[in-house]
Enzyme design. Structure first.
Site, mmCIF file in Angstrom:
data_model
loop_
_atom_site.group_PDB
_atom_site.id
_atom_site.type_symbol
_atom_site.label_atom_id
_atom_site.label_comp_id
_atom_site.label_asym_id
_atom_site.label_seq_id
_atom_site.Cartn_x
_atom_site.Cartn_y
_atom_site.Cartn_z
ATOM 1 N N GLN A 78 0.038 40.115 -15.968
ATOM 2 C CA GLN A 78 -0.962 40.550 -14.995
ATOM 3 C C GLN A 78 -0.429 41.729 -14.178
ATOM 4 O O GLN A 78 0.701 41.709 -13.700
ATOM 5 C CB GLN A 78 -1.306 39.389 -14.060
ATOM 6 C CG GLN A 78 -2.287 39.749 -12.954
ATOM 7 C CD GLN A 78 -2.250 38.747 -11.813
ATOM 8 O OE1 GLN A 78 -1.601 37.699 -11.901
ATOM 9 N NE2 GLN A 78 -2.916 39.059 -10.723
ATOM 10 N N HIS A 123 3.501 48.227 -13.242
ATOM 11 C CA HIS A 123 2.286 47.626 -12.698
ATOM 12 C C HIS A 123 2.518 46.406 -11.806
ATOM 13 O O HIS A 123 1.556 45.836 -11.300
ATOM 14 C CB HIS A 123 1.304 47.282 -13.829
ATOM 15 C CG HIS A 123 1.783 46.200 -14.759
ATOM 16 N ND1 HIS A 123 0.904 45.452 -15.512
ATOM 17 C CD2 HIS A 123 3.025 45.751 -15.077
ATOM 18 C CE1 HIS A 123 1.587 44.591 -16.243
ATOM 19 N NE2 HIS A 123 2.876 44.755 -16.001
ATOM 20 N N HIS A 124 3.774 46.011 -11.601
ATOM 21 C CA HIS A 124 4.044 44.913 -10.659
ATOM 22 C C HIS A 124 4.403 45.418 -9.265
ATOM 23 O O HIS A 124 4.602 44.606 -8.354
ATOM 24 C CB HIS A 124 5.178 44.030 -11.179
ATOM 25 C CG HIS A 124 4.870 43.336 -12.465
ATOM 26 N ND1 HIS A 124 3.722 42.585 -12.648
ATOM 27 C CD2 HIS A 124 5.547 43.306 -13.642
ATOM 28 C CE1 HIS A 124 3.711 42.106 -13.880
ATOM 29 N NE2 HIS A 124 4.795 42.535 -14.504
ATOM 30 N N CYS A 125 4.506 46.721 -9.104
ATOM 31 C CA CYS A 125 4.870 47.278 -7.805
ATOM 32 C C CYS A 125 3.620 47.715 -7.052
ATOM 33 O O CYS A 125 2.769 48.416 -7.601
ATOM 34 C CB CYS A 125 5.807 48.467 -7.977
ATOM 35 S SG CYS A 125 6.411 49.121 -6.409
ATOM 36 N N ASN A 156 -0.379 42.922 -11.131
ATOM 37 C CA ASN A 156 -0.691 42.572 -9.741
ATOM 38 C C ASN A 156 -0.400 43.681 -8.737
ATOM 39 O O ASN A 156 -0.980 43.699 -7.652
ATOM 40 C CB ASN A 156 0.061 41.301 -9.338
ATOM 41 C CG ASN A 156 1.573 41.450 -9.412
ATOM 42 O OD1 ASN A 156 2.110 42.067 -10.334
ATOM 43 N ND2 ASN A 156 2.263 40.882 -8.433
#
Length: 305
Positions: free
Chosen positions: A133, A91-93, A135
């Site tokens: 988070q 979920h950070h990509c 992001n």
């Protein structure tokens, strides 16, 4: 290659989850849909060619396989009502930038594949309960009103992406050391609120276990029982509304997280929130074979449906 010694991630986590589930007789080899490596064609649905060319492609093959697994699991979730990719949750990509152990935007890819290729899927809700988070998917869906994002995370840790926060429809920022009672109350309240606010055609549930007490990166203090209960809350909310749900396992940086993930899946089965009758990966099921052919060529990792 020894890289696991340079960071806290347990690179064997996903295989351990599968082995625990086999030991408990929940699954067997012929009841596992095996993930296929996402091809360049798949990845270009979201990523730019320039971004892909920057990556060390051979080293990242396992991550491409997990990405293919998330795409496949999205299709299976719509078909069967639920799916779990034992992996994924990067979920950070975002489309043009990686980060935080995340090289491919599998959540974004899964949702875009569903929007473009599965009839009747036009709205999605992301419930991101990793300690960090999310992001990446937030940046990707910043101006896309088809995607509702709920994110519950430690406000003080990576990535602290203020711009990405603008995409969150339901933001729950936690304090250091948040424990079970407060955490589960907030998860229950906001999951119910999110799904009452918008009923999606698919839920993508990012079920990171880095919320576990003692995690070196998460900074929260949730017990193993709290994690099992958290997953139960999300699945009950989805199943009571008959909304298909795709779960990915995301972050979790302690050796014991594999056992907790397996225990949670067993609990979901024991409560009747997921079915024991699983789709096979053989040619006996042409629908699954078609899904597999659509996603990739090489198989490595495992996707459980």
């Amino acid at each position: 290659m020894g890289l696991e010694k340079l960071h806290p991630f347990d690179a064997g986590k996903w295989g351990k989850v599968i082995n625990f589930l086999k030991e408990e007789k929940l699954i067997a080899d012929d009841l596992i849909v095996q993930a296929r490596e996402a091809t360049d064609e798949d990845l270009l649905v979201v990523h730019t060619r320039r971004y892909l060319n920057k990556l060390k492609r051979k080293v990242l093959k396992p991550l491409r396989t997990q990405t293919g697994g998330t795409i496949m699991a999205g299709k299976l979730a719509v078909d069967r009502g639920w799916a779990i990719n034992v992996g994924g949750g990067f979920h950070h990509c975002s489309s043009d930038k990686g980060g935080g152990f995340c090289a491919y935007a599998d959540i974004t890819l899964a949702i875009k594949f569903l929007f473009e290729r599965v009839q009747g899927v036009s709205k999605a809700t992301i419930i991101d309960l990793d300690a960090h988070q999310g992001n990446g998917h937030e940046r990707d869906f910043m101006d896309d009103h088809r995607v509702y994002i709920m994110d519950v995370y430690n406000r003080y840790i990576y990535p602290g992406d203020g711009f990405a926060k603008c995409a969150i429809k339901r933001k729950v920022e936690l304090e250091w050391g948040t424990e079970d009672t407060e955490y589960l109350q907030k998860v229950h309240t906001h999951v119910e609120g999110a799904l009452n606010e918008l009923k999606p055609d698919i839920i993508v549930y990012n079920a990171g276990t880095d919320i576990l007490d003692g995690d070196p990166l998460g900074g929260l203090a949730i017990s193993p029982q709290g994690i099992v209960k958290r997953d139960e809350v999300v699945f009950k909310a989805a199943r009571s509304r008959r909304i298909p749900i795709l779960m990915v396992t995301s972050g979790g940086y302690q050796k014991r997280t594999a056992r907790i993930i397996a225990d949670s899946i067993l609990n979901l089965h024991n409560l009747g929130l997921i079915d024991k009758e699983l789709v096979t990966s053989g040619a006996e099921n042409p629908k699954v074979e078609q899904m597999i052919r659509e996603t990739a060529k090489d198989l490595t990792n495992l996707s459980l449906q």
